[in-house]
Design an enzyme around this catalytic site. Structure first.
Site, mmCIF file in Angstrom:
data_model
loop_
_atom_site.group_PDB
_atom_site.id
_atom_site.type_symbol
_atom_site.label_atom_id
_atom_site.label_comp_id
_atom_site.label_asym_id
_atom_site.label_seq_id
_atom_site.Cartn_x
_atom_site.Cartn_y
_atom_site.Cartn_z
ATOM 1 N N GLY A 285 0.818 -1.210 0.000
ATOM 2 C CA GLY A 285 0.000 0.000 0.000
ATOM 3 C C GLY A 285 0.850 1.257 0.000
ATOM 4 C CG ASN B 58 0.467 6.281 1.165
ATOM 5 O OD1 ASN B 58 -0.337 5.489 0.697
ATOM 6 N ND2 ASN B 58 1.765 6.178 0.980
ATOM 7 C CE1 TYR B 59 0.460 9.631 6.925
ATOM 8 C CE2 TYR B 59 0.708 11.982 6.619
ATOM 9 C CZ TYR B 59 1.205 10.778 7.055
ATOM 10 O OH TYR B 59 2.443 10.730 7.636
#
Ligand code: FDA
Length: 508
Positions: A157, A448-449
Site C-alpha cells: 500500500g 496515503n493519509y
C-alpha cells in the site's frame, strides 16, 4: 459461498493450495479473528459494528493471487487487498459500501532480494518497510531506500500511494525510486513494466492501491547514505520561545541543505507551572553527515534552535531509523524486523499541505484550538530539496514544488466508542479551523493519509463527478489521467473501494 470459492481456486491455481493454512472463514476457523486483526492498524475499523469479510485468503505464491482474481471475477465477490494493513480508513480489510466481501491478504508474500552490485532490490508487497531497510543494511551500511518513517507499514500500500520519509528531501518518494513492478491485472495475468506499459506503470506509483490490480512486488532503486549520520532532538515549549522558532523553522527546514531532514512534533504537555498546560514543539532530525558539519550548518542557518554538540549523536543510518520514528537512540535495529511495531489505537487523522508560512501572530490562536483535547498531536514534515525538482505530473503524486511542509493532524484514543465522538469532532473542527493556512484550489491531501471525509464512491455508482471532490485533492490534474488509465485496464471496475479511481464512462 466460501466452498465455491475454494473449488474455483483449486481449479485455477497452477500449484496446489493448502487451504487449512491459507483460507479462513468466521464459521470454520478459530483463527479467523486473529488473522483479520493481525495487521489492521486502526482499531476503529475493528469495532463490532464494522462489516467483516466473508473469508480471508492468504496466498503463498503468485499463482494463488492470480487464481483469487480470476475467481473473484467469476463468482462476483467483492475483494479487498491488504499488504500491511495501515490504511487510515481500513479500506484494505473493511468494505463500508459493499457486502459480502473477501480479503486477499498478502502478508505471506514477503521475500526481499537485495542486489548491491546493481543498487537494486526486488521486494514482495507483504514485507514491511522496516524489513526492507534492515535487509538492505545487512548487505551494506551505505545503501538505503527512501520511504516511510513507520517501520511496520506494508510495502504494497505504501508505495502505491507515494511514500515519504526522512530521505525524501534528498531522494524523493519511495514511488520516485521504483524501477519495475509485477502486478496481477483484472484478467488474472501477471504483467511486468514492459508488459503493462508506461501508463499503468505511472498510475501504480502514487495513484493508490486497490484501483488498478494487485501488485506482487516492486523493484526498488537503492540510494547512497554515508557511514555516519547525526541524529538529534530539541524540545521547546511556549515559555522557551517556541512560536518564534517554529515560525523560523517554516522558512528554514524546506530550504536548507537537503542532507538535513528535521520534522516537528507538536504536543500539549504539562507546563512547569503546576496545573497549567503548554505547547511543546520537538524538532527531531537526521543529518546525512557528521555532527561537526551539522553544527556549522545550524549555526549559520538556524541559530535560534540552539543545537549544540551534546544534542547530537553520530550513528549508522540503520540505527537512526527507529530513532526517527520515536524510539530511544539505544534501540537495536532488530526492532525493524518485528513486523508489528506501531501501537494500535483508535484513530482519525487528517492532513494538509502548507504552501505559505503560517504567521507567528496566528500561532497563539491555533494553540487555543489545538489544546481543546487532552493529548493533541500534530506533525509538521518539511518538503523542498528533491521534492521540488520533480514535476507535478511525473507521477500521480502532485504535491511538489512550493510545498513548505505537510501537516498531519493526529487524533488517537484508547477507549473505543466511548470517546470516539469527542476525538473525531476535535480533529474535524481543527482541520476546518486551519483552512486559511492550508493550500487551496484544491486543498491538497495525501492519498496515503486517506481521509473518507473528503468523499466516497457509492455502492454500484462510481462517478467521475462525485469522485472529483477527493480525486483532485489527492492528485490534482493527474486525476484525469488516472481515470483514463483505469478505464483502459479495469473498465468493469473489479478493483474498487470507497475511494478507488472510477473508470470512464463518467457513470458506471
Ligand atoms: P494496507 O494494506 O492497509 O493498504 C492500503 C491501500 O492499498 C488499500 O486500499 C489496499 O487495498 C491497497 N493495497 C494494499 N496492498 C496492495 C497491493 N499489493 N496491490 C494493490 N493495492 C494494494 N505514510 C508515509 O508516506 N510515510 C510515513 O512515514 C507513514 N507513517 C505511517 C505511520 C502509521 C502508524 C500509519 C498507520 C500510516 C503511516 N503512513 C505513512 C501511511 C501509509 O503509507 C499508508 O497507510 C499505506 O497505504 C500503508 O500501506 P499498507 O500496505 O500497510 O496498507
Amino acid at each position: 459461498n466460501p466452498e465455491l470459492f475454494t473449488q474455483c481456486l483449486e481449479a485455477n491455481s497452477q500449484n496446489p493450495i493448502p487451504f487449512s493454512t491459507t483460507f479462513f472463514t468466521p464459521k470454520h476457523n478459530a483463527s479467523f479473528t486473529s488473522v483479520l486483526e493481525s495487521t489492521a492498524q486502526n482499531l476503529r475499523y475493528l469495532m463490532p459494528s464494522m462489516p467483516k469479510p466473508a473469508f480471508i485468503f492468504t496466498p503463498l505464491e503468485d499463482s494463488h493471487v492470480q487464481a483469487a482474481v480470476i475467481c473473484a471475477n467469476k463468482l462476483k465477490i467483492h475483494l479487498r487487498v491488504r499488504s500491511g494493513g495501515h490504511d487510515y480508513e481500513g479500506l484494505s480489510f473493511v468494505s463500508l459500501i459493499e457486502q459480502p466481501f473477501m480479503i486477499i491478504d498478502l502478508a505471506k508474500l514477503r521475500a526481499i532480494q537485495v542486489n548491491i552490485a546493481h543498487n537494486t532490490a526486488w521486494v514482495e508487497v507483504g514485507a514491511t518497510i522496516g524489513e526492507v531497510y534492515y535487509r538492505i543494511s545487512e548487505k551494506s551500511p551505505v545503501h538505503a531506500f527512501p520511504a516511510g518513517n513507520c517501520p511496520s507499514i506494508g510495502v504494497g500500500g505504501h508505495i502505491t500511494g507515494g511514500g515519504y520519509g526522512s530521505l525524501h528531501r534528498k531522494y524523493g518518494l519511495a514511488a520516485d525510486n521504483i524501477i519495475d513492478a509485477r502486478i496481477v491485472d483484472a484478467n488474472g495475468n501477471i504483467l511486468d513494466r514492459k508488459a503493462m506499459g508506461e501508463d499503468l506503470f505511472w498510475a501504480i506509483r502514487g495513484g493508490g492501491g486497490g484501483s488498478f490490480g494487485i501488485i506482487l512486488s516492486w523493484q526498488i532503486k537503492l540510494v547512497h547514505v554515508p557511514p555516519l549520520v547525526t541524529i538529534f532532538t530539541i524540545k521547546k515549549t511556549l515559555e522557551q520561545n517556541a512560536n518564534k522558532i517554529l515560525h523560523k523553522w517554516q522558512q528554514v527546514a524546506p530550504n536548507i541543505d537537503e542532507d538535513l531532514f528535521f520534522l516537528v512534533e507538536i504536543r500539549g504537555v504539562n507546563s512547569s507551572t503546576p496545573g497549567k498546560r503548554t505547547v511543546q514543539t520537538s524538532y527531531v532530525g537526521r543529518y546525512l553527515g557528521t555532527a561537526d558539519r551539522l553544527l556549522q550548518l545550524m549555526t549559520e542557518k538556524f541559530p535560534e534552535l540552539g543545537l549544540t554538540n551534546k544534542d547530537c549523536l553520530q550513528t549508522s543510518w540503520i540505527k537512526s531509523v527507529p530513532y526517527i520514528y520515536g524510539f530511544p537512540n539505544t534501540t537495536s535495529p532488530e526492532i525493524l524486523i518485528q513486523r508489528t511495531i506501531s501501537n494500535k489505537v483508535f484513530m482519525k487523522n487528517k492532513a494538509d499541505y502548507i504552501r505559505l508560512v503560517i504567521p507567528e501572530i496566528a500561532l497563539n490562536s491555533i494553540w487555543k484550538r489545538f489544546m481543546q483535547i487532552d493529548e493533541p498531536l500534530m506533525i509538521w514534515v518539511p518538503y523542498g530539496g528533491m521534492m521540488s525538482r520533480i514535476s507535478e505530473s511525473a507521477l500521480p503524486y502532485p504535491h511538489r514544488k512550493g510545498v513548505l511542509f505537510k501537516l498531519l493532524y493526529v487524533s488517537q484514543w484508547n477507549d473505543g466508542e466511548k470517546s470516539m465522538e469527542k476525538y473525531m469532532n476535535w480533529v474535524r473542527r481543527f482541520y476546518n479551523f486551519m483552512t486559511p493556512y492550508a493550500s487551496r484550489f484544491p486543498r491538497e491531501a495525501y492519498l496515503n493519509y486517506r481521509d473518507l471525509d473528503l468523499g466516497m464512491n457509492q455502492f454500484n455508482r462510481t462517478s467521475f463527478l462525485s469522485s472529483s471532490t477527493w480525486g483532485f485533492k489527492y492528485f490534482k490534474d493527474n486525476f484525469i489521467r488516472l481515470v483514463k488509465v483505469k478505464y483502459e485496464v479495469d473498465p468493469s471496475n473489479l478493483f474498487r473501494h470507497e475511494q478507488s479511481i472510477p473508470p470512464l464512462p463518467l457513470e458506471s
